[in-house]
Write a protein that holds these residues in place. Structure first.
Motif, PDB file in Angstrom:
ATOM      1  N   TRP A 230      72.661  20.587  56.275  1.00  0.00           N
ATOM      2  CA  TRP A 230      73.180  21.951  56.236  1.00  0.00           C
ATOM      3  C   TRP A 230      74.691  22.002  56.416  1.00  0.00           C
ATOM      4  N   SER A 231      75.251  21.061  57.149  1.00  0.00           N
ATOM      5  CA  SER A 231      76.693  21.069  57.394  1.00  0.00           C
ATOM      6  C   SER A 231      77.492  20.813  56.123  1.00  0.00           C
ATOM      7  N   ARG A 232      76.829  20.386  55.043  1.00  0.00           N
ATOM      8  CA  ARG A 232      77.498  20.128  53.771  1.00  0.00           C
ATOM      9  C   ARG A 232      77.398  21.322  52.819  1.00  0.00           C
ATOM     10  N   LEU A 233      76.897  22.449  53.316  1.00  0.00           N
ATOM     11  CA  LEU A 233      76.634  23.608  52.459  1.00  0.00           C
ATOM     12  C   LEU A 233      77.486  24.797  52.899  1.00  0.00           C
ATOM     13  N   PHE A 234      77.654  25.742  51.980  1.00  0.00           N
ATOM     14  CA  PHE A 234      78.371  26.969  52.335  1.00  0.00           C
ATOM     15  C   PHE A 234      77.790  28.156  51.580  1.00  0.00           C
ATOM     16  N   HIS A 235      78.192  29.356  52.025  1.00  0.00           N
ATOM     17  CA  HIS A 235      77.734  30.617  51.450  1.00  0.00           C
ATOM     18  C   HIS A 235      78.905  31.583  51.421  1.00  0.00           C
ATOM     19  N   ALA A 236      78.609  32.858  51.248  1.00  0.00           N
ATOM     20  CA  ALA A 236      79.671  33.855  51.075  1.00  0.00           C
ATOM     21  C   ALA A 236      80.627  33.921  52.256  1.00  0.00           C
ATOM     22  N   MET A 237      80.138  33.622  53.452  1.00  0.00           N
ATOM     23  CA  MET A 237      80.954  33.768  54.641  1.00  0.00           C
ATOM     24  C   MET A 237      81.570  32.460  55.111  1.00  0.00           C
ATOM     25  N   GLY A 238      81.270  31.346  54.415  1.00  0.00           N
ATOM     26  CA  GLY A 238      81.835  30.070  54.816  1.00  0.00           C
ATOM     27  C   GLY A 238      80.769  29.010  55.036  1.00  0.00           C
ATOM     28  N   PRO A 239      81.035  28.026  55.898  1.00  0.00           N
ATOM     29  CA  PRO A 239      80.081  26.937  56.144  1.00  0.00           C
ATOM     30  C   PRO A 239      78.718  27.460  56.583  1.00  0.00           C
ATOM     31  N   ALA A 240      77.661  26.749  56.154  1.00  0.00           N
ATOM     32  CA  ALA A 240      76.288  27.223  56.358  1.00  0.00           C
ATOM     33  C   ALA A 240      75.525  26.399  57.391  1.00  0.00           C
ATOM     34  N   GLY A 241      76.232  25.677  58.250  1.00  0.00           N
ATOM     35  CA  GLY A 241      75.549  24.824  59.215  1.00  0.00           C
ATOM     36  C   GLY A 241      74.602  25.567  60.133  1.00  0.00           C
ATOM     37  N   ASP A 242      74.872  26.865  60.380  1.00  0.00           N
ATOM     38  CA  ASP A 242      74.030  27.628  61.293  1.00  0.00           C
ATOM     39  C   ASP A 242      72.941  28.424  60.575  1.00  0.00           C
ATOM     40  N   THR A 243      72.815  28.254  59.270  1.00  0.00           N
ATOM     41  CA  THR A 243      71.840  29.045  58.510  1.00  0.00           C
ATOM     42  C   THR A 243      70.401  28.882  59.003  1.00  0.00           C
ATOM     43  N   PRO A 244      69.906  27.670  59.274  1.00  0.00           N
ATOM     44  CA  PRO A 244      68.514  27.565  59.750  1.00  0.00           C
ATOM     45  C   PRO A 244      68.265  28.355  61.027  1.00  0.00           C
ATOM     46  N   GLN A 245      69.214  28.273  61.965  1.00  0.00           N
ATOM     47  CA  GLN A 245      69.043  28.989  63.227  1.00  0.00           C
ATOM     48  C   GLN A 245      69.066  30.508  63.009  1.00  0.00           C
TER      49      GLN A 245
ATOM     50  N   ARG B 103      74.380  34.850  41.234  1.00  0.00           N
ATOM     51  CA  ARG B 103      74.527  33.403  41.191  1.00  0.00           C
ATOM     52  C   ARG B 103      74.224  32.800  42.556  1.00  0.00           C
ATOM     53  N   ALA B 104      74.037  31.491  42.559  1.00  0.00           N
ATOM     54  CA  ALA B 104      73.678  30.793  43.792  1.00  0.00           C
ATOM     55  C   ALA B 104      74.910  30.220  44.479  1.00  0.00           C
ATOM     56  N   TRP B 105      74.859  30.161  45.805  1.00  0.00           N
ATOM     57  CA  TRP B 105      75.766  29.353  46.603  1.00  0.00           C
ATOM     58  C   TRP B 105      75.082  27.999  46.842  1.00  0.00           C
ATOM     59  N   PRO B 106      75.801  26.993  47.309  1.00  0.00           N
ATOM     60  CA  PRO B 106      75.152  25.718  47.625  1.00  0.00           C
ATOM     61  C   PRO B 106      73.998  25.842  48.622  1.00  0.00           C
ATOM     62  N   VAL B 107      74.038  26.845  49.489  1.00  0.00           N
ATOM     63  CA  VAL B 107      72.992  26.998  50.498  1.00  0.00           C
ATOM     64  C   VAL B 107      71.759  27.735  49.958  1.00  0.00           C
ATOM     65  N   THR B 108      71.828  28.308  48.758  1.00  0.00           N
ATOM     66  CA  THR B 108      70.759  29.187  48.285  1.00  0.00           C
ATOM     67  C   THR B 108      69.416  28.477  48.170  1.00  0.00           C
ATOM     68  N   ALA B 109      69.376  27.335  47.496  1.00  0.00           N
ATOM     69  CA  ALA B 109      68.095  26.645  47.305  1.00  0.00           C
ATOM     70  C   ALA B 109      67.470  26.210  48.641  1.00  0.00           C
ATOM     71  N   PRO B 110      68.222  25.576  49.552  1.00  0.00           N
ATOM     72  CA  PRO B 110      67.620  25.253  50.853  1.00  0.00           C
ATOM     73  C   PRO B 110      67.141  26.483  51.615  1.00  0.00           C
ATOM     74  N   ALA B 111      67.901  27.582  51.530  1.00  0.00           N
ATOM     75  CA  ALA B 111      67.469  28.812  52.199  1.00  0.00           C
ATOM     76  C   ALA B 111      66.164  29.317  51.601  1.00  0.00           C
TER      77      ALA B 111
END
Length: 318
Positions: A10-25, A54-62
């Motif tokens: 997750w630390s290698r992914l990002f979304h509209a607001m920036g890094p996505a490391g906290d997305t799972p939590q 469109r997708a961000w890098p975090v979209t598919a894992p989310a």
């Protein structure tokens, strides 16, 4: 292809607001009794998709997390609409995954430029807000290719999401069936589903037959049209919005009745939305390519024998 959220870096992914490391939590908070955390998690979920579909890098894992939430009894035990919302999210992922015949070209380009993409992503994740803006404008087009790579990840995941969405077409709740139909209508545009289209269209037609409102029926008809199904039987439905959604199916291009329905709405696009009264139009119209359907400015789209003025465009060919 990713198949387990726990194996995602997750630390290698990002979304509209920036890094996505906290997305799972943050998405885990959707199962929480903490109202504030829940609201934050729900808002965060939609930040993992770009507004233009469109997708961000975090979209598919989310999406992997979301499809797991569908069957988790801890999700909104007193609010069944939350599962409907998860299906709407999967519909949007299907839209992002719909690459047409571009997927092979994108895959080849992503593989060829993989080192550059990793370097660009490293720089993006390490940069501050101003630095990220500069990276998008660096003239290398690597940012756009990162987004194409994200869409490709959604494309590769679509068959898994489709398989896990299908059971919800048999839900006891009419609205759940409707949202599942919409999700199936986008996810099943993946090439791997082509041999199953007759089966899928039969299932969607059954859902249309059990629709409890014009909204549910119209939403399902858009899904049928997405997959190349014949919506001709509903062109004479007494509800104008249902007729309009039936007429959008690409397979009806050149059908005199369908073209006449579209022409009527093209003269006054807002009448289409008004046909649903106090209810919002079918959920697909919140996303590309339909989000501007009710725009007041005219736009021309081709039909047999001429063009139709207005904001009503047929669905893309499956």
């Amino acid at each position: 292809m990713i198949d387990d959220p726990d194996g995602v870096e997750w630390s290698r992914l990002f979304h509209a607001m920036g890094p996505a490391g906290d997305t799972p939590q943050r998405l885990a908070a959707l199962l929480s009794d903490d109202t504030r955390a829940f609201v934050d998690g729900y808002s965060h979920l939609w930040s993992t998709l770009r507004r233009e579909g469109r997708a961000w890098p975090v979209t598919a894992p989310a999406a992997l997390i979301v499809v797991g939430l569908l069957d988790d009894p801890r999700l909104g035990p007193d609010d069944p609409s939350l599962r409907d919302a998860m299906l709407v999210y999967l519909y949007a992922v299907g839209v992002a995954a719909d690459l047409g015949d571009r997927y092979a070209e994108i895959r080849a380009l992503v593989e060829r430029r993989a080192p550059e993409l990793r370097s660009w992503t490293d720089d993006f994740l390490a940069a501050d807000a101003d630095g990220r803006v500069r990276l998008w404008q660096d003239g290398t087009d690597l940012g756009e290719l990162v987004l194409d790579q994200a869409a490709l990840a959604c494309f590769d995941l679509a068959p898994t999401l489709l398989r896990r969405t299908l059971p919800h077409l048999a839900s006891e709740r009419a609205r759940r069936r409707t949202c599942a139909a919409a999700a199936v209508g986008s996810l099943a545009r993946h090439p791997s589903a082509s041999t199953r289209l007759p089966f899928l269209l039969d299932r969607l037609t059954s859902v249309a037959g059990t629709a409890e409102s014009a909204y549910d029926l119209a939403t399902t008809l858009v899904a049928i049209g997405h997959l190349g199904g014949d919506t001709r039987p509903w062109l004479t439905h007494p509800h104008a919005g249902v007729r309009g959604c039936a007429a959008l199916a690409h397979v009806l291009s050149g059908d005199d009745t369908a073209d006449r329905v579209l022409l009527d709405f093209a003269r006054s696009p807002r009448d289409f939305g008004a046909a649903f009264g106090d209810m919002v139009p079918p959920l697909q119209f919140q996303f590309p390519p339909y989000q501007d359907l009710f725009a007041s400015g005219p736009r021309r789209v081709g039909v047999a024998g001429g063009t139709v003025p207005g904001a009503v465009a047929r669905q893309p060919r499956p």
